[in-house]
Design a protein around this motif. Structure first.
Motif, short mmCIF file in Angstrom:
data_model
loop_
_atom_site.label_atom_id
_atom_site.label_comp_id
_atom_site.label_asym_id
_atom_site.label_seq_id
_atom_site.Cartn_x
_atom_site.Cartn_y
_atom_site.Cartn_z
N PRO A 81 0.74 -1.57 -0.14
CA PRO A 81 -0.25 -0.02 -0.13
C PRO A 81 0.91 1.55 0.15
N GLY A 82 0.56 2.18 -0.88
CA GLY A 82 1.42 3.64 -0.93
C GLY A 82 2.86 3.50 -1.64
N LYS A 83 2.91 2.34 -2.41
CA LYS A 83 4.34 1.73 -2.41
C LYS A 83 5.59 1.31 -3.42
N SER A 84 3.82 0.18 -4.02
CA SER A 84 4.22 -0.78 -5.04
C SER A 84 3.38 -1.78 -5.59
N ILE A 85 3.13 -1.92 -6.97
CA ILE A 85 2.03 -3.12 -6.64
C ILE A 85 2.92 -4.05 -8.39
N LYS A 86 3.53 -5.26 -8.38
CA LYS A 86 3.98 -5.92 -9.07
C LYS A 86 3.12 -7.37 -9.46
N MET A 87 2.99 -7.34 -11.31
CA MET A 87 2.29 -8.67 -11.14
C MET A 87 2.88 -9.68 -11.90
N TYR A 88 2.61 -10.70 -11.84
CA TYR A 88 3.33 -11.64 -11.79
C TYR A 88 2.51 -13.18 -12.87
N LEU A 89 3.36 -13.42 -13.66
CA LEU A 89 2.33 -14.94 -14.63
C LEU A 89 3.43 -15.73 -13.88
N ASP A 90 3.05 -16.68 -13.83
CA ASP A 90 4.28 -18.79 -13.44
C ASP A 90 5.46 -17.88 -13.00
N GLY A 91 4.94 -17.47 -11.86
CA GLY A 91 6.35 -16.38 -11.26
C GLY A 91 7.49 -15.28 -11.46
N LYS A 92 6.60 -15.52 -12.95
CA LYS A 92 8.00 -14.46 -14.08
C LYS A 92 7.17 -12.91 -13.89
N GLN A 93 7.62 -11.48 -12.95
CA GLN A 93 7.40 -10.50 -13.71
C GLN A 93 6.94 -9.91 -14.28
N MET A 94 6.32 -9.26 -14.80
CA MET A 94 5.19 -9.04 -15.94
C MET A 94 4.96 -7.42 -16.35
N ALA A 95 5.36 -6.20 -14.58
CA ALA A 95 4.34 -5.56 -15.25
C ALA A 95 4.40 -4.90 -13.03
N SER A 96 5.25 -3.42 -13.68
CA SER A 96 5.25 -3.08 -11.94
C SER A 96 4.76 -1.24 -11.59
N TRP A 97 4.06 -1.43 -11.18
CA TRP A 97 3.45 0.78 -10.80
C TRP A 97 4.61 1.05 -9.36
N THR A 98 4.25 2.00 -9.85
CA THR A 98 5.26 2.70 -8.29
C THR A 98 5.17 3.84 -8.09
N SER A 99 4.16 4.97 -8.83
CA SER A 99 3.74 6.04 -8.18
C SER A 99 1.67 6.29 -8.41
N ASN A 100 1.49 6.84 -8.01
CA ASN A 100 0.26 7.34 -6.94
C ASN A 100 -0.52 5.57 -6.69
N ILE A 101 -0.04 4.83 -5.97
CA ILE A 101 -0.51 3.70 -5.64
C ILE A 101 -1.25 4.10 -4.40
N ALA A 102 -2.62 2.88 -3.76
CA ALA A 102 -3.68 3.24 -3.31
C ALA A 102 -2.91 2.76 -1.84
N THR A 103 -3.96 2.96 -1.62
CA THR A 103 -3.49 2.66 0.83
C THR A 103 -4.43 1.70 1.16
N GLY A 104 -5.89 1.53 0.44
CA GLY A 104 -6.66 1.26 0.92
C GLY A 104 -6.86 -0.89 0.72
N ALA A 105 -7.94 -1.24 1.42
CA ALA A 105 -8.17 -2.57 0.91
C ALA A 105 -8.83 -3.20 0.15
N PHE A 106 -8.86 -4.24 -0.85
CA PHE A 106 -9.55 -4.60 -1.68
C PHE A 106 -10.44 -5.54 -2.17
N GLU A 107 -11.18 -5.29 -2.05
CA GLU A 107 -12.56 -6.71 -2.41
C GLU A 107 -11.31 -7.61 -3.67
#
Length: 147
Positions: A81-107
């Motif tokens: 929260p507030g720092k980063s989001i990283k996406m993976y497929l079969d253990g390999k990182q496919m994308a990442s984001w580090t700006s304007n990251i939310a801080t809340g809980a998600f459904e």
């Protein structure tokens, strides 16, 4: 935290829209939106991993070179929260984001829809050429709290 799904996407060449999404009041994270391409009837629809963090950034689409509807794959997301989001497929990182990251809980949202009238951003329903069946299979979901 980290979440992973073991899932087999639907055959998305003709409108099936399998989604692994996360919602928090207005902020949305898309780990996978199958069929998100201007590729009606093409095998590219089943090979595309389409990820999006609704923080002002663009959607990231990756041709995985694999038919994601032919077998199970592990889709993962690391959320700090507030720092980063990283996406993976079969253990390999496919994308990442580090700006304007939310801080809340998600459904967690797992969904299958049929896309229509999308003006080219997604494949659309075509029951004449491909009547289905359309199936999104999820074998397991695991959620971890990171230290």
């Amino acid at each position: 935290g980290y979440i992973q799904f073991m899932a087999k996407m639907p055959d998305s060449r003709y409108g099936a829209w399998g989604g692994l999404w996360f919602l928090d009041g207005g902020y949305e994270i898309d780990l996978q939106e199958s069929g998100t391409c201007n590729c009606q009837g093409s095998d590219l629809a089943n090979r595309t991993l389409a990820m999006h963090v609704w923080n002002g950034s663009s959607q990231v689409k990756v041709d995985t070179g694999m038919d994601l509807s032919a077998g199970y794959h592990v889709y993962g997301m690391e959320y700090i929260p507030g720092k980063s989001i990283k996406m993976y497929l079969d253990g390999k990182q496919m994308a990442s984001w580090t700006s304007n990251i939310a801080t809340g809980a998600f459904e967690i949202i797992v969904g299958l829809q049929m896309a229509q009238n999308t003006t080219g951003w997604h494949t659309t329903v075509d029951p004449v050429n491909h009547p289905g069946p359309f199936e999104l299979d999820v074998n397991q979901v695991q959620v971890y709290k990171l230290p």
